[in-house]
Design a protein around this motif. Structure first.
Motif, PDB file in Angstrom:
ATOM      1  N   HIS A 189      -7.090  -2.978  -3.464  1.00 15.57           N
ATOM      2  CA  HIS A 189      -7.958  -1.207  -3.695  1.00 15.57           C
ATOM      3  C   HIS A 189      -8.271  -2.162  -5.303  1.00 15.57           C
ATOM      4  CE1 HIS A 189      -7.906  -1.383   0.387  1.00 15.57           C
ATOM      5  NE2 HIS A 189      -6.989  -0.929   0.428  1.00 15.57           N
ATOM      6  N   GLN A 244      -3.936   6.953   2.279  1.00 13.55           N
ATOM      7  CA  GLN A 244      -3.406   6.524   1.844  1.00 13.55           C
ATOM      8  C   GLN A 244      -3.457   7.143   0.288  1.00 13.55           C
ATOM      9  OE1 GLN A 244      -4.726   1.832  -0.062  1.00 13.55           O
ATOM     10  NE2 GLN A 244      -4.729   2.461   2.384  1.00 13.55           N
ATOM     11  N   HIS A 259      -5.351  -9.182  -0.131  1.00 11.31           N
ATOM     12  CA  HIS A 259      -4.013  -9.704   1.065  1.00 11.31           C
ATOM     13  C   HIS A 259      -5.374  -9.727   2.255  1.00 11.31           C
ATOM     14  CE1 HIS A 259      -1.962  -5.943   2.051  1.00 11.31           C
ATOM     15  NE2 HIS A 259      -3.710  -5.681   2.821  1.00 11.31           N
ATOM     16  N   ARG A 306       0.956  -1.274  -0.088  1.00 15.31           N
ATOM     17  CA  ARG A 306      -0.051  -0.040  -0.189  1.00 15.31           C
ATOM     18  C   ARG A 306       1.493   1.267  -0.083  1.00 15.31           C
ATOM     19  NH1 ARG A 306      -2.967  -3.320  -0.631  1.00 15.31           N
ATOM     20  NH2 ARG A 306      -4.901  -4.097   0.674  1.00 15.31           N
TER      21      ARG A 306
END
Ligand code: 1HN
Length: 362
Positions: free
Chosen positions: A152, A98, A109, A68
């Motif tokens: 995502h 993020q 994950h 990420r």
């Protein structure tokens, strides 16, 4: 119980060599009279955070391994433990911002840490949680409960920014972390579109099968519903300490939606000044809209939209909306952990408001 027995000096040295310790010299440190968390009251300005988060978009891309693109908040109270402050915002909670750019994908994950997200900017990205596609829009609150596959995908045209909070420091302390990669980069979407909205359109009603499946069944809480709930609440009397506030709960059980991570949205109308109180649980605030200040243990922290600040365990705090608009404070906290362990306590400040003894930054 220290005395001048000449043997004591060598005795203590020998104990240390054998990895043993004398309680009578340590009890004051092991058992403080009141909570003394490592976390400190601190505030991060959005102009700094956003600038570095956006620059990360020119430096790195999400991939397997890094997983990420997040800049996390490093509470200065933990600085001496690790160079990056151990990723702790409070003794139990981690938080970060993020960034996902158009066309990017973050790999799938799962882990036994719980995660919640609060969307700050952008449109067109979605997260997939255990086969459910959840579109993200500013003000939406999302959960990724422990053990569920999640990834995502950005199918839109503008940068997407969101706030993440995980119970990483708690699980780190407990020594119980697990993390696993999905066999493919992304998981397939297997649930019907709008699954959460179709199941939970009206509060107070839940699908019958939730009597059997009570594990965090609602994946997303849309900003429109949160704001409507707060506006209706604002026609009634405010809470003395929290103004008008709603908590994101699991509609099947009434418990915190984020399981170990509690989360709330508070509305403070223009001029509203909450009274000071303190509680055992710690709280991270993200100013979604508006401007004002909070007084934390006597220190005044002025805030504007996008700023993030921390109220450590047992710290006196009060909030004042000094702007002309409604202020919305999003927060995450560890009350669910404290309550389940029987540790929660709350006190009101005797005179309602604290004298201001300092300004942040000093
Ligand atoms: C994670 O899985 C996410 O899914 C965000 O977006 C932050 C921080 C540490 C470990 C896993 C995400 C994370 C994370």
């Amino acid at each position: 119980m220290d005395n001048d027995n000449p043997r004591l000096d060598t005795y203590y040295a020998e104990l240390r060599q054998h990895h043993l310790g004398p309680l009578w010299n340590s009890i004051g440190r092991l058992m403080t009279h009141e909570p003394r968390p490592r976390a400190e009251a601190h505030l991060w300005r959005w102009s700094d955070v956003r600038r570095y988060v956006m620059e990360s978009g020119t430096l790195v891309v999400p991939d397997r391994g890094g997983e990420r693109r997040v800049i996390f908040f490093a509470n200065p109270g933990f600085q001496e433990l690790e160079p990056w402050g151990w990723g702790a915002m409070t003794n139990t909670l981690y938080a970060g911002v993020q960034l996902l750019l158009p066309g990017e994908k973050a790999p799938s994950h799962r882990h036994n840490q719980n995660a919640i997200r609060f969307v700050l900017e952008g449109r067109g990205a979605y997260t997939i949680v255990e086969g459910e596609r959840i579109d993200m829009e500013p003000g939406d609150f999302l959960i990724t409960p422990a053990g569920l596959w999640h990834d995502h995908v950005h199918a839109g045209t503008e940068p997407m920014l969101w706030f993440d909070c995980l119970d990483i420091p708690l699980l780190y302390q407990l020594g119980v972390m697990f993390f696993e990669n999905y066999p493919d980069y992304n998981q397939p979407i297997t649930k019907p579109s709008g699954y959460t909205e179709k199941r939970y359109q009206t509060s107070g009603l839940r699908p019958i099968q939730d009597r059997r499946t009570v594990y965090a069944p609602q994946a997303v809480f849309k900003w429109r519903s949160t704001q409507d709930a707060l506006r209706r609440l604002a026609e009634l009397e405010p809470d003395p300490y929290d103004g008008y506030g709603v908590e994101y709960v699991n509609p099947a059980t009434g418990e915190a939606a984020g399981i170990t991570i509690g989360a709330a949205m508070q509305l403070l109308p223009s001029g509203h000044h909450t009274q000071a109180h303190r509680h055992v649980h710690s709280t991270i605030y993200h100013v979604f809209r508006g401007s004002g200040y909070s007084v934390i243990n006597g220190v005044r922290f002025a805030w504007h939209a996008g700023d993030t600040f921390v109220v450590p365990n047992w710290a006196w705090h009060e909030h004042h909306n000094t702007g002309a608009e409604d202020a919305y404070l999003f927060s995450t906290h560890d009350a669910p952990v404290m309550e389940r362990l029987g540790l929660e306590r709350e006190e009101s400040y005797p005179d309602g408001y604290q004298p201001v003894t300092g300004e942040y930054p000093g």
